[in-house]
Design an enzyme around this catalytic site. Structure first.
Site, PDB file in Angstrom:
ATOM      1  CG  ASN A   4      70.490   2.485 -39.114  1.00  0.00           C
ATOM      2  OD1 ASN A   4      70.521   2.310 -40.331  1.00  0.00           O
ATOM      3  ND2 ASN A   4      69.625   1.881 -38.318  1.00  0.00           N
ATOM      4  CE  LYS A   6      66.593   4.149 -37.706  1.00  0.00           C
ATOM      5  NZ  LYS A   6      65.701   3.754 -36.666  1.00  0.00           N
ATOM      6  CG  HIS A  90      67.917  -2.094 -36.597  1.00  0.00           C
ATOM      7  ND1 HIS A  90      66.597  -1.755 -36.406  1.00  0.00           N
ATOM      8  CD2 HIS A  90      68.642  -1.024 -36.201  1.00  0.00           C
ATOM      9  CE1 HIS A  90      66.537  -0.521 -35.919  1.00  0.00           C
ATOM     10  NE2 HIS A  90      67.770  -0.059 -35.794  1.00  0.00           N
ATOM     11  CD  GLU A 161      69.978   0.094 -31.908  1.00  0.00           C
ATOM     12  OE1 GLU A 161      70.183   1.287 -32.096  1.00  0.00           O
ATOM     13  OE2 GLU A 161      69.434  -0.647 -32.743  1.00  0.00           O
ATOM     14  N   GLY A 167      63.438   5.113 -32.340  1.00  0.00           N
ATOM     15  CA  GLY A 167      62.522   5.895 -33.178  1.00  0.00           C
ATOM     16  C   GLY A 167      61.690   6.911 -32.415  1.00  0.00           C
ATOM     17  CB  SER A 209      65.361   8.239 -28.753  1.00  0.00           C
ATOM     18  OG  SER A 209      64.233   7.604 -29.286  1.00  0.00           O
ATOM     19  N   GLY A 230      70.154   6.828 -35.293  1.00  0.00           N
ATOM     20  CA  GLY A 230      69.271   6.588 -36.425  1.00  0.00           C
ATOM     21  C   GLY A 230      68.803   7.882 -37.056  1.00  0.00           C
TER      22      GLY A 230
END
Ligand code: PGA
Length: 254
Positions: A4, A6, A90, A161, A167, A209, A230
């Site tokens: 992802n 982002k 998400h 998630e 993050g 993470s 991510g």
């Protein structure tokens, strides 16, 4: 495995170079890899992937398809540009459950595989006995899949998630026992709704993470079918993650 990207700050050229490296890195990787760039990069990424077995994914889709939604990208448009997968729900998008459900329906109707994100807000790794967290996951998932037929659910991927893990640094990743409990719980919900054989055909990924530093620990738990990565998916760290996953002999439990 889902990358992802982002709203990455990296320039497009660096991202395209990255695909070149990913293509080399996946030679030993037996699984499916889905790259989800921002919308304007989809066509560039599609061309760079070429005939390789990497799939093209989007990060979002419109919940309706009435031809009059300025700025929205609908499921048929995604299909038109070669998108096969799409992330929905998400937590960084803060969408309501109705909207997420509508998006899933749009996607399956247009033969795009939804990657449905679910996960509790939670307090972090300390809450294995937290019944509220399980209730939250249950309510979220059941709400979204209640409209999804047994045939269509096998086109979906579930990404577990926990919101608190997204993050963060490598230490922010979920603990083994917690991940085990949560994935088995999601599998149980799928079994209750669709029966055992269909439930086992729905991949469950973990996201939050995932890094080169913690991927071998996650792999040793052996309960998921893969990962949604991510911030570690846009640079050389992702190549190390692919390499680690490729070298693990995987037995998925549960
Ligand atoms: P992260 O993001 O790997 O940066 O935590 C995961 C995600 O995109 O949900």
């Amino acid at each position: 495995m889902v990358a992802n990207w982002k709203s990455t700050k990296l320039p497009l050229n660096d991202l395209l170079d990255m695909i070149f490296e990913i293509k080399k890195a996946i030679r030993k990787y037996k699984g499916e890899l889905i790259i989800c760039p921002p919308f304007p990069y989809l066509e560039y990424v599609r061309q760079e992937i070429g005939k390789n077995r990497i799939c093209l994914g989007a990060q979002n889709v419109a919940s309706k398809d009435n031809g009059r939604q300025t700025g929205e990208v609908t499921a048929p448009i995604l299909t038109e540009v070669g998108v096969s997968h799409c992330i929905v729900g998400h937590s960084e998008r803060n969408e309501g459950r109705e909207e997420v459900t509508e998006k899933v329906i749009q996607l399956v109707q247009h033969r795009v595989h939804p990657i449905i994100c679910v996960g509790e807000k939670g307090q972090g790794n300390s809450d294995i006995k937290d019944a509220d967290a399980l209730r939250e996951i249950q309510e979220e998932l059941i709400f979204v899949i209640k409209e999804v037929s047994p045939k269509d659910i096998t086109r979906c991927i579930i990404a577990y998630e926990p919101k608190w893990a997204i993050g963060g640094s490598a230490e922010a990743v979920i603990e083994s026992d917690l991940l085990h409990q949560r994935v088995l719980f999601i599998r149980k919900l799928l079994k209750e709704r669709y029966g055992r054989s269909i439930a086992f055909n729905v991949p469950i990924l973990y996201g939050g993470s995932v890094k080169a530093e913690n991927i071998s620990k996650l792999e040793s738990i052996g309960v998921t079918n893969g990962y949604l990565v991510g911030s570690a998916s846009v640079d050389e760290e992702f190549l190390r993650i692919i390499s680690e996953v490729s070298s693990t002999k995987k037995i998925t439990k549960g």
